[in-house]
Design an enzyme around this catalytic site. Structure first.
Site, PDB file in Angstrom:
ATOM      1  N   ARG A 108       0.872  -1.191   0.000  1.00 13.83           N
ATOM      2  CA  ARG A 108       0.000   0.000   0.000  1.00 13.83           C
ATOM      3  C   ARG A 108       0.898   1.227   0.000  1.00 13.83           C
ATOM      4  O   ARG A 108       1.772   1.350   0.849  1.00 13.83           O
ATOM      5  CB  ARG A 108      -0.910   0.047   1.225  1.00 13.83           C
ATOM      6  CG  ARG A 108      -1.493   1.456   1.423  1.00 13.83           C
ATOM      7  CD  ARG A 108      -2.543   1.567   2.483  1.00 13.83           C
ATOM      8  NE  ARG A 108      -3.782   0.959   2.027  1.00 13.83           N
ATOM      9  CZ  ARG A 108      -4.968   1.219   2.578  1.00 13.83           C
ATOM     10  NH1 ARG A 108      -5.070   2.062   3.578  1.00 13.83           N
ATOM     11  NH2 ARG A 108      -6.047   0.626   2.128  1.00 13.83           N
ATOM     12  N   HIS A 135      -7.447   0.983  -6.274  1.00 12.74           N
ATOM     13  CA  HIS A 135      -7.665   0.227  -5.023  1.00 12.74           C
ATOM     14  C   HIS A 135      -8.429  -1.057  -5.387  1.00 12.74           C
ATOM     15  O   HIS A 135      -9.603  -1.214  -5.039  1.00 12.74           O
ATOM     16  CB  HIS A 135      -8.473   1.091  -4.052  1.00 12.74           C
ATOM     17  CG  HIS A 135      -8.451   0.604  -2.635  1.00 12.74           C
ATOM     18  ND1 HIS A 135      -7.701  -0.483  -2.217  1.00 12.74           N
ATOM     19  CD2 HIS A 135      -9.113   1.043  -1.526  1.00 12.74           C
ATOM     20  CE1 HIS A 135      -7.894  -0.672  -0.925  1.00 12.74           C
ATOM     21  NE2 HIS A 135      -8.738   0.236  -0.475  1.00 12.74           N
ATOM     22  N   GLN A 138     -10.463  -3.503  -2.886  1.00 12.31           N
ATOM     23  CA  GLN A 138     -11.704  -2.890  -2.382  1.00 12.31           C
ATOM     24  C   GLN A 138     -12.899  -3.254  -3.276  1.00 12.31           C
ATOM     25  O   GLN A 138     -14.003  -3.503  -2.816  1.00 12.31           O
ATOM     26  CB  GLN A 138     -11.520  -1.371  -2.329  1.00 12.31           C
ATOM     27  CG  GLN A 138     -12.742  -0.597  -1.869  1.00 12.31           C
ATOM     28  CD  GLN A 138     -13.025  -0.770  -0.393  1.00 12.31           C
ATOM     29  OE1 GLN A 138     -12.130  -0.631   0.428  1.00 12.31           O
ATOM     30  NE2 GLN A 138     -14.266  -1.076  -0.043  1.00 12.31           N
ATOM     31  N   ASP A 231     -16.662   8.400  -1.147  1.00 15.35           N
ATOM     32  CA  ASP A 231     -15.367   8.246  -0.482  1.00 15.35           C
ATOM     33  C   ASP A 231     -14.984   9.629   0.052  1.00 15.35           C
ATOM     34  O   ASP A 231     -15.594  10.642  -0.325  1.00 15.35           O
ATOM     35  CB  ASP A 231     -14.341   7.727  -1.507  1.00 15.35           C
ATOM     36  CG  ASP A 231     -12.974   7.409  -0.894  1.00 15.35           C
ATOM     37  OD1 ASP A 231     -12.846   7.367   0.341  1.00 15.35           O
ATOM     38  OD2 ASP A 231     -12.018   7.211  -1.685  1.00 15.35           O
ATOM     39  N   CYS A 272     -16.110   2.940   1.006  1.00 17.63           N
ATOM     40  CA  CYS A 272     -14.948   2.082   1.306  1.00 17.63           C
ATOM     41  C   CYS A 272     -14.494   2.227   2.751  1.00 17.63           C
ATOM     42  O   CYS A 272     -13.885   1.308   3.296  1.00 17.63           O
ATOM     43  CB  CYS A 272     -13.810   2.411   0.347  1.00 17.63           C
ATOM     44  SG  CYS A 272     -13.337   4.153   0.366  1.00 17.63           S
ATOM     45  N   ARG A 317     -14.091  -7.258   2.844  1.00 19.45           N
ATOM     46  CA  ARG A 317     -12.681  -7.048   2.470  1.00 19.45           C
ATOM     47  C   ARG A 317     -11.856  -8.288   2.812  1.00 19.45           C
ATOM     48  O   ARG A 317     -10.979  -8.698   2.056  1.00 19.45           O
ATOM     49  CB  ARG A 317     -12.086  -5.838   3.232  1.00 19.45           C
ATOM     50  CG  ARG A 317     -12.696  -4.474   2.933  1.00 19.45           C
ATOM     51  CD  ARG A 317     -12.521  -4.032   1.509  1.00 19.45           C
ATOM     52  NE  ARG A 317     -11.147  -4.147   1.046  1.00 19.45           N
ATOM     53  CZ  ARG A 317     -10.128  -3.333   1.397  1.00 19.45           C
ATOM     54  NH1 ARG A 317     -10.331  -2.311   2.204  1.00 19.45           N
ATOM     55  NH2 ARG A 317      -8.892  -3.512   0.914  1.00 19.45           N
TER      56      ARG A 317
HETATM   57  N1  NVA Z   1      -9.437   7.481  -1.485  1.00 27.06           N
HETATM   58  C1  NVA Z   1      -9.067   7.048  -0.152  1.00 27.06           C
HETATM   59  C2  NVA Z   1      -9.409   5.611   0.039  1.00 27.06           C
HETATM   60  C3  NVA Z   1      -9.143   5.075   1.415  1.00 27.06           C
HETATM   61  C4  NVA Z   1      -9.487   3.641   1.558  1.00 27.06           C
HETATM   62  C5  NVA Z   1      -7.596   7.307   0.078  1.00 27.06           C
HETATM   63  O1  NVA Z   1      -6.776   6.995  -0.807  1.00 27.06           O
HETATM   64  O2  NVA Z   1      -7.253   7.841   1.134  1.00 27.06           O
HETATM   65  N1   CP Z   2     -11.146   0.827   2.730  1.00 26.35           N
HETATM   66  C1   CP Z   2      -9.866   0.764   3.129  1.00 26.35           C
HETATM   67  O1   CP Z   2      -8.945   0.494   2.345  1.00 26.35           O
HETATM   68  O2   CP Z   2      -9.687   0.978   4.449  1.00 26.35           O
HETATM   69  P1   CP Z   2      -8.286   1.123   5.208  1.00 26.35           P
HETATM   70  O3   CP Z   2      -7.654   2.396   4.724  1.00 26.35           O
HETATM   71  O4   CP Z   2      -8.635   1.130   6.643  1.00 26.35           O
HETATM   72  O5   CP Z   2      -7.434  -0.061   4.828  1.00 26.35           O
END
Ligand code: NVA
Ligand code: CP
Length: 330
Positions: A108, A135, A138, A231, A272, A317
């Site tokens: 990540r 992502h 997800q 989101d 998400c 998830r």
């Molecule tokens: N768009 C958000 C998704 C988090 C799961 C981010 O990248 O912070």
């Molecule tokens: N939805 C998601 O990816 O959550 P986290 O950032 O908690 O992993």
């Protein structure tokens, strides 16, 4: 029909065929049944995986950890800042080292090209746990959640509200185009997905008999929708200075009771997570103090409503990530 994904990386959904995505969803349902019936499934006993996080996480990290343990694997977690990657060691060198020790690597972090480079050098499957662009894990959870509720997903109208240029919106557009789901990005013109990606998805959508619509009109965009999705307005890695501009730009696209009333009467709400729907977070409080906004991309009323399936989605998830790891490592 079973598909062989053994040895493949899971970097973005554009790399997978419709049938392969359907296979991963079927496998996820099977793993969910095993988990809920308490049937052990330590199918990958003796293997080890490493989770490389350059951004924070609750769901993704816990999903990989629990799924890894359920499958009988050893799991190492490296938090943002506790590996040499990037600071003292190149991506390629890190990949070659970890690939000698582990059977699979989760990443990540930032640019999609980092996870692609890891996969090019690791020699073992690499899974994208979120990048700036995509992502993909997800999406499997999101579609599984809709499938559990409606009993099908092909032909649904699925609307992403708000920052339609972020990783989640991009991936949602791809998964919808691949699976025959009608996708609507509903947000301001300058927060729409990248033109090239839209072009690619429109071609896929044509093949799979569905549509990709971009609109800044909330009434038209959400009319009779089956799934309303949103989101956060400023994603991880973006500067906090963007909040003022995003609040102004995205406030008209907040998911509230009017949006849900305009959607189909059986519509569900998905997110998400994490979500700013109340003042129970540090960032939520700071935004309230600075801008006077008590809730952001979704109202607390919708988030807590009967139509909201966000916690089923969060649980999924884990089942879907388990399916991805099993399919690529078995
Ligand atoms: N768009 C958000 C998704 C988090 C799961 C981010 O990248 O912070
Ligand atoms: N939805 C998601 O990816 O959550 P986290 O950032 O908690 O992993």
């Amino acid at each position: 029909m079973p598909r062989n994904l053994s040895g493949r990386s899971f970097l973005k959904l554009l790399d997978f065929s419709t049938e392969e995505i359907q296979y991963l969803l079927d496998l996820s349902k099977q793993f969910k049944n095993l988990k809920l019936s308490g049937t052990p499934h330590r199918y990958l006993e003796g293997k080890n995986i490493v989770l490389l996080f350059e951004k924070t996480s609750t769901r993704t990290r816990c999903s990989f950890e629990v799924a890894g343990h359920d499958l009988g694997m050893g799991v190492t977690y490296l938090d943002p800042g506790s590996s040499q990657m990037g600071h003292k060691e190149s991506i390629a060198d890190t990949a070659r080292v970890l690939g000698r020790m582990y059977d699979g690597i989760e990443y990540r972090g930032f640019d999609q090209k980092i996870v692609e480079e890891l996969a090019a050098y690791a020699g073992v499957p690499v899974w994208n746990g979120l990048t700036t662009e995509f992502h993909p894990t997800q999406m499997l959870a999101d579609v599984l959640t809709a499938y559990e509720y409606f009993g099908y997903y092909k032909g649904l109208k699925w609307v992403f509200m708000g920052d339609a240029r972020n990783n989640v919106a991009n991936s949602l557009m791809v998964v919808c185009a691949k699976l025959g789901i009608n996708f609507v990005a509903c947000g301001p013109k300058d927060r729409m997905p990248d033109d090239e990606l839209v072009k690619t998805c429109r071609k896929l959508a044509e093949e799979n008999h569905c549509t990709i619509t971009l609109t800044d009109d909330v009434k038209k965009g959400t009319k009779d929708a089956n799934v309303i999705y949103t989101d956060i307005w400023v994603s991880m890695g973006e500067p906090k200075e963007l909040w003022a501009e995003r609040i102004q730009l995205l406030s008209p696209y907040q998911v509230n009771k009017d949006v849900m009333a305009n959607a189909d009467k059986d519509a569900i709400f998905l997110h998400c997570l994490p979500s700013f729907h109340d003042l129970k977070t540090t960032v939520g409080k700071q935004i309230y103090d600075e801008f006077g906004l008590p809730e952001m991309e979704v109202t607390d009323e919708v988030f807590e409503s009967r139509q909201s399936k966000v916690f089923d989605e969060a649980e999924n998830r884990m089942h879907t990530i388990k399916a991805v790891m099993y399919a690529t490592l078995k």
